[in-house]
Motif scaffolding. Structure first.
Motif, PDB file in Angstrom:
ATOM      1  N   ILE A   1      -6.221  -2.291   5.055  1.00  0.00           N
ATOM      2  CA  ILE A   1      -5.131  -2.570   5.926  1.00  0.00           C
ATOM      3  C   ILE A   1      -3.776  -1.591   5.921  1.00  0.00           C
ATOM      4  O   ILE A   1      -3.495  -1.341   4.970  1.00  0.00           O
ATOM      5  CB  ILE A   1      -4.429  -3.961   5.515  1.00  0.00           C
ATOM      6  CG1 ILE A   1      -5.596  -4.874   5.542  1.00  0.00           C
ATOM      7  CG2 ILE A   1      -3.564  -4.382   6.382  1.00  0.00           C
ATOM      8  CD1 ILE A   1      -6.647  -5.250   6.849  1.00  0.00           C
TER       9      ILE A   1
ATOM     10  N   GLY B   1      -0.776   0.764   6.196  1.00  0.00           N
ATOM     11  CA  GLY B   1       0.525   0.484   5.692  1.00  0.00           C
ATOM     12  C   GLY B   1       0.922  -0.424   4.596  1.00  0.00           C
ATOM     13  O   GLY B   1       1.945  -0.741   4.379  1.00  0.00           O
ATOM     14  N   PHE B   2      -0.251  -0.415   3.979  1.00  0.00           N
ATOM     15  CA  PHE B   2      -0.122  -1.265   2.349  1.00  0.00           C
ATOM     16  C   PHE B   2      -1.005  -0.417   1.340  1.00  0.00           C
ATOM     17  O   PHE B   2      -1.691   0.408   1.749  1.00  0.00           O
ATOM     18  CB  PHE B   2      -0.744  -2.481   2.598  1.00  0.00           C
ATOM     19  CG  PHE B   2       0.009  -3.781   3.483  1.00  0.00           C
ATOM     20  CD1 PHE B   2       0.969  -4.413   2.722  1.00  0.00           C
ATOM     21  CD2 PHE B   2      -0.056  -3.675   4.699  1.00  0.00           C
ATOM     22  CE1 PHE B   2       1.786  -5.327   3.214  1.00  0.00           C
ATOM     23  CE2 PHE B   2       0.697  -4.479   5.424  1.00  0.00           C
ATOM     24  CZ  PHE B   2       1.640  -5.292   4.719  1.00  0.00           C
TER      25      PHE B   2
ATOM     26  N   LEU C   1      -5.069   8.288   6.129  1.00  0.00           N
ATOM     27  CA  LEU C   1      -4.618   7.675   4.670  1.00  0.00           C
ATOM     28  C   LEU C   1      -3.461   8.200   4.256  1.00  0.00           C
ATOM     29  O   LEU C   1      -2.594   8.031   3.276  1.00  0.00           O
ATOM     30  CB  LEU C   1      -5.462   7.958   3.669  1.00  0.00           C
ATOM     31  CG  LEU C   1      -7.169   7.441   3.828  1.00  0.00           C
ATOM     32  CD1 LEU C   1      -7.994   7.643   2.742  1.00  0.00           C
ATOM     33  CD2 LEU C   1      -6.969   5.944   3.872  1.00  0.00           C
TER      34      LEU C   1
ATOM     35  N   ARG D   1      -0.175   5.391  -3.583  1.00  0.00           N
ATOM     36  CA  ARG D   1      -0.685   6.042  -4.994  1.00  0.00           C
ATOM     37  C   ARG D   1       0.158   5.792  -6.027  1.00  0.00           C
ATOM     38  O   ARG D   1      -0.034   5.752  -7.223  1.00  0.00           O
ATOM     39  CB  ARG D   1      -1.200   7.472  -4.651  1.00  0.00           C
ATOM     40  CG  ARG D   1      -1.443   8.227  -5.544  1.00  0.00           C
ATOM     41  CD  ARG D   1      -2.638   7.748  -6.538  1.00  0.00           C
ATOM     42  NE  ARG D   1      -4.144   7.910  -5.644  1.00  0.00           N
ATOM     43  CZ  ARG D   1      -4.788   8.763  -5.563  1.00  0.00           C
ATOM     44  NH1 ARG D   1      -4.575  10.026  -5.976  1.00  0.00           N
ATOM     45  NH2 ARG D   1      -5.892   8.520  -4.846  1.00  0.00           N
TER      46      ARG D   1
ATOM     47  N   ASN E   1       4.290  -0.220   2.424  1.00  0.00           N
ATOM     48  CA  ASN E   1       4.443   1.135   2.239  1.00  0.00           C
ATOM     49  C   ASN E   1       5.461   1.618   3.421  1.00  0.00           C
ATOM     50  O   ASN E   1       5.754   0.904   4.347  1.00  0.00           O
ATOM     51  CB  ASN E   1       3.466   1.988   1.874  1.00  0.00           C
ATOM     52  CG  ASN E   1       2.548   2.213   3.144  1.00  0.00           C
ATOM     53  OD1 ASN E   1       3.067   2.448   4.184  1.00  0.00           O
ATOM     54  ND2 ASN E   1       1.111   2.196   2.689  1.00  0.00           N
TER      55      ASN E   1
ATOM     56  N   ASP F   1       5.147   3.536   5.714  1.00  0.00           N
ATOM     57  CA  ASP F   1       4.527   3.607   7.080  1.00  0.00           C
ATOM     58  C   ASP F   1       4.400   2.360   7.762  1.00  0.00           C
ATOM     59  O   ASP F   1       4.692   2.180   9.042  1.00  0.00           O
ATOM     60  CB  ASP F   1       3.081   4.266   6.891  1.00  0.00           C
ATOM     61  CG  ASP F   1       3.156   5.624   6.673  1.00  0.00           C
ATOM     62  OD1 ASP F   1       4.116   6.303   7.072  1.00  0.00           O
ATOM     63  OD2 ASP F   1       2.422   6.090   5.767  1.00  0.00           O
TER      64      ASP F   1
HETATM   65  C1  LIG Z   1      -2.378   4.766   0.143  1.00  0.00           C
HETATM   66  C2  LIG Z   1      -3.681   4.517  -0.372  1.00  0.00           C
HETATM   67  C3  LIG Z   1      -4.553   5.871   0.142  1.00  0.00           C
HETATM   68  C4  LIG Z   1      -3.633   4.798  -2.105  1.00  0.00           C
HETATM   69  O1  LIG Z   1      -4.719   4.705  -2.448  1.00  0.00           O
HETATM   70  P1  LIG Z   1      -5.342   4.590  -3.902  1.00  0.00           P
HETATM   71  O2  LIG Z   1      -4.054   4.974  -4.974  1.00  0.00           O
HETATM   72  O3  LIG Z   1      -6.107   5.783  -4.113  1.00  0.00           O
HETATM   73  O4  LIG Z   1      -5.578   3.256  -4.386  1.00  0.00           O
HETATM   74  P2  LIG Z   1      -7.021   2.544  -4.130  1.00  0.00           P
HETATM   75  O5  LIG Z   1      -7.705   3.310  -2.977  1.00  0.00           O
HETATM   76  O6  LIG Z   1      -7.751   3.084  -5.719  1.00  0.00           O
HETATM   77  O7  LIG Z   1      -6.912   1.112  -4.341  1.00  0.00           O
HETATM   78  C5  LIG Z   1      -7.029   0.364  -5.241  1.00  0.00           C
HETATM   79  C6  LIG Z   1      -7.630  -1.071  -4.709  1.00  0.00           C
HETATM   80  O8  LIG Z   1      -7.015  -1.714  -3.693  1.00  0.00           O
HETATM   81  C7  LIG Z   1      -7.573  -1.578  -2.381  1.00  0.00           C
HETATM   82  N1  LIG Z   1      -6.595  -1.316  -1.494  1.00  0.00           N
HETATM   83  C8  LIG Z   1      -5.602  -0.328  -1.538  1.00  0.00           C
HETATM   84  N2  LIG Z   1      -4.894  -0.091  -0.222  1.00  0.00           N
HETATM   85  C9  LIG Z   1      -5.610  -1.143   0.375  1.00  0.00           C
HETATM   86  C10 LIG Z   1      -4.956  -1.426   1.796  1.00  0.00           C
HETATM   87  N3  LIG Z   1      -4.151  -0.854   2.314  1.00  0.00           N
HETATM   88  N4  LIG Z   1      -5.618  -2.561   2.646  1.00  0.00           N
HETATM   89  C11 LIG Z   1      -6.687  -3.194   1.756  1.00  0.00           C
HETATM   90  N5  LIG Z   1      -7.263  -2.773   0.329  1.00  0.00           N
HETATM   91  C12 LIG Z   1      -6.471  -1.912  -0.193  1.00  0.00           C
HETATM   92  C13 LIG Z   1      -8.603  -0.845  -2.419  1.00  0.00           C
HETATM   93  O9  LIG Z   1      -9.473  -0.795  -1.817  1.00  0.00           O
HETATM   94  C14 LIG Z   1      -8.780  -0.642  -3.813  1.00  0.00           C
HETATM   95  O10 LIG Z   1      -9.814  -1.934  -4.127  1.00  0.00           O
HETATM   96  P3  LIG Z   1     -11.026  -2.033  -5.269  1.00  0.00           P
HETATM   97  O11 LIG Z   1     -10.440  -1.678  -6.568  1.00  0.00           O
HETATM   98  O12 LIG Z   1     -11.494  -3.351  -5.076  1.00  0.00           O
HETATM   99  O13 LIG Z   1     -11.928  -0.867  -4.691  1.00  0.00           O
HETATM  100  C15 LIG Z   1      -4.487   3.161  -0.124  1.00  0.00           C
HETATM  101  O14 LIG Z   1      -3.476   2.253  -0.620  1.00  0.00           O
HETATM  102  C16 LIG Z   1      -4.591   3.051   1.317  1.00  0.00           C
HETATM  103  O15 LIG Z   1      -5.581   3.548   1.881  1.00  0.00           O
HETATM  104  N6  LIG Z   1      -3.554   2.443   2.153  1.00  0.00           N
HETATM  105  C17 LIG Z   1      -3.694   2.389   3.438  1.00  0.00           C
HETATM  106  C18 LIG Z   1      -3.198   3.600   4.051  1.00  0.00           C
HETATM  107  C19 LIG Z   1      -1.705   3.837   4.131  1.00  0.00           C
HETATM  108  O16 LIG Z   1      -1.104   2.931   4.419  1.00  0.00           O
HETATM  109  N7  LIG Z   1      -1.352   5.285   3.806  1.00  0.00           N
HETATM  110  C20 LIG Z   1       0.024   5.712   3.823  1.00  0.00           C
HETATM  111  C21 LIG Z   1       0.372   5.802   2.455  1.00  0.00           C
HETATM  112  S1  LIG Z   1       2.178   5.907   2.128  1.00  0.00           S
END
Ligand SMILES: CC(C)(COP(=O)(O)OP(=O)(O)OC[C@H]1O[C@@H](n2cnc3c(N)ncnc32)[C@H](O)[C@@H]1OP(=O)(O)O)[C@@H](O)C(=O)NCCC(=O)NCCS
Length: 372
Positions: free
Chosen positions: A253, A255-256, A218, A259, A307, A309
């Motif tokens: 998914i 890369g999308f 994550l 926070r 994002n 990444d």
């Molecule tokens: C980065 C991340 C952890 C941020 O998380 P967050 O701020 O806590 O956002 P949330 O997890 O609350 O996401 C809000 C909603 O979007 C969805 N969502 C967020 N990122 C998503 C993704 N990459 N793919 C699919 N759905 C996604 C969540 O499942 C959530 O859906 P819900 O409201 O139906 O439960 C999250 O977007 C993620 O897991 N991304 C993929 C990992 C990644 O690319 N990390 C690098 C970050 S620079």
């Protein structure tokens, strides 16, 4: 009391910092816009800026580079250590272990003064890329390559990795990626480094905490996973059939999403442009088309933007790096940011020790084991 609205400490301002600002989707280091730095600066100058809160004069920069390059080698014990780690071990686990081990061989190990901490920072900036390159070479059963002090951090890393000097465009793409990754406010790994620093743990311990935290998918692990996804899709005609069922099944998914950035990551446009230019030269434009279609679908179906990444994974692939190494390269890129956070925390310290809301059982009576 409930913490639902701040789960994961979302939107909590935990401390004051003058290192990095994220304001309405704009990112700056020490007050300088990231786009200006990416276009005009180098990772060495950005490292100086992050550590000193000012751009260097020509004279200061010359001294900084000389001090950095004087550290362009690994202690013999570290080289030996690398040759003994299991080749198939997770590269981030090896990096974490070797940074810890490097601390044992620091000639100023017991000096915790500010100047010694600064010199230690330069030592780490110079040596961590060498460790990452050595991990990759050991994995492929190739011998470790000595640094070329004529080269900057990015070009020297590629030289140590491939055993030959990279061309200018390749070194420039890596240099820009390192700049874009160098710092990012209170991300999980920088916060981990600060929590350690606040206990007055030494710099190596703080960095090990940061690298350990970066490892998860994550956070730093996302670039590898998102590139693997792009390669699995392979052609633009396969994107919809790959993504849509996964989104329907509520899969994450890689890369999308982000926070902090809900309307797009400011580091993405620069990286997308550079990746497209390199992909054209390397005859890899189909992967760019796959990436663009993925962005389109994610925005339409989920309202989510790519994002850093997502495109750094692609950039590293185009640079010829093995996907297994991506998170290690993120770690070496983020080292200047970690060092700035560790110094800032130590210079105006307050132990970081929040509270939790207790939600477990209460008032339970202890009974002896024989009567349970
Ligand atoms: C980065 C991340 C952890 C941020 O998380 P967050 O701020 O806590 O956002 P949330 O997890 O609350 O996401 C809000 C909603 O979007 C969805 N969502 C967020 N990122 C998503 C993704 N990459 N793919 C699919 N759905 C996604 C969540 O499942 C959530 O859906 P819900 O409201 O139906 O439960 C999250 O977007 C993620 O897991 N991304 C993929 C990992 C990644 O690319 N990390 C690098 C970050 S620079």
């Amino acid at each position: 009391m409930s913490i639902d609205s701040h789960a994961g400490l979302a939107d909590i301002k935990a401390l004051e910092s003058s290192i990095c600002e994220i304001d309405q989707g704009k990112l700056s280091y020490r007050g300088f816009d990231i786009n200006d730095l990416a276009e005009h600066s180098s990772i060495e100058e950005v490292s100086y800026l992050l550590l000193n809160d000012a751009l260097p004069s020509p004279h200061e920069f010359k001294d900084f580079l000389a001090a950095l390059k004087a550290e362009y080698s690994l202690p013999r014990e570290i080289v030996e250590h690398i040759t003994h780690v299991p080749r198939e071990a997770n590269p981030m686990a090896i990096l974490r272990t070797l940074v810890s081990s490097l601390g044992l061989h620091d000639p100023e190990h017991d000096d915790h003064s500010i100047p010694a901490r600064y010199r230690r920072g330069l030592r780490l900036l110079a040596k961590i890329p060498l460790i990452v390159a050595a991990i990759a070479r050991h994995h492929d059963a190739r011998s470790i390559v000595a640094s070329n002090p004529d080269l900057g951090i990015a070009a020297n890393f590629l030289h140590c990795l491939y055993g030959e000097e990279p061309d200018r465009e390749t070194a420039h793409l890596l240099d820009t990626t390192l700049i874009l990754y160098a710092e990012h406010e209170l991300n999980a790994s920088a916060f981990a480094a600060r929590i350690s620093a606040a206990t007055r743990a030494d710099t190596y311990s703080c960095l090990v905490a940061a690298i350990s935290t970066l490892q998860g998918d994550l956070h730093g692990g996302a670039n590898q996973r998102s590139l693997e996804m792009l390669l699995t899709m392979g052609t633009v005609t396969r994107v919809d059939e790959y993504l849509l069922p996964r989104l329907k099944a509520k899969e994450i998914i890689m890369g999308f999403g982000h926070r902090v950035y809900k309307n797009g990551d400011p580091r993405v446009p620069v990286l997308r442009k550079m990746c497209t230019s390199l992909a054209e030269k390397k005859n890899e434009m189909e992967l760019i088309r796959v990436a663009l279609r993925t962005e389109e679908i994610m925005l339409k179906e989920k309202g989510l933007y790519a994002n850093v990444d997502f495109y750094s994974g692609l950039a590293f692939y185009l640079l010829g790096l093995s996907a297994k190494l991506f998170t290690c390269v993120f770690a070496l890129a983020r080292t200047p940011g970690y060092l700035a956070h560790i110094a800032e925390q130590r210079n105006a310290n307050k132990l970081i020790r929040p509270r939790s809301v207790y939600v477990g059982k209460s008032n339970r009576k202890y009974t002896s084991i024989s009567s349970r």
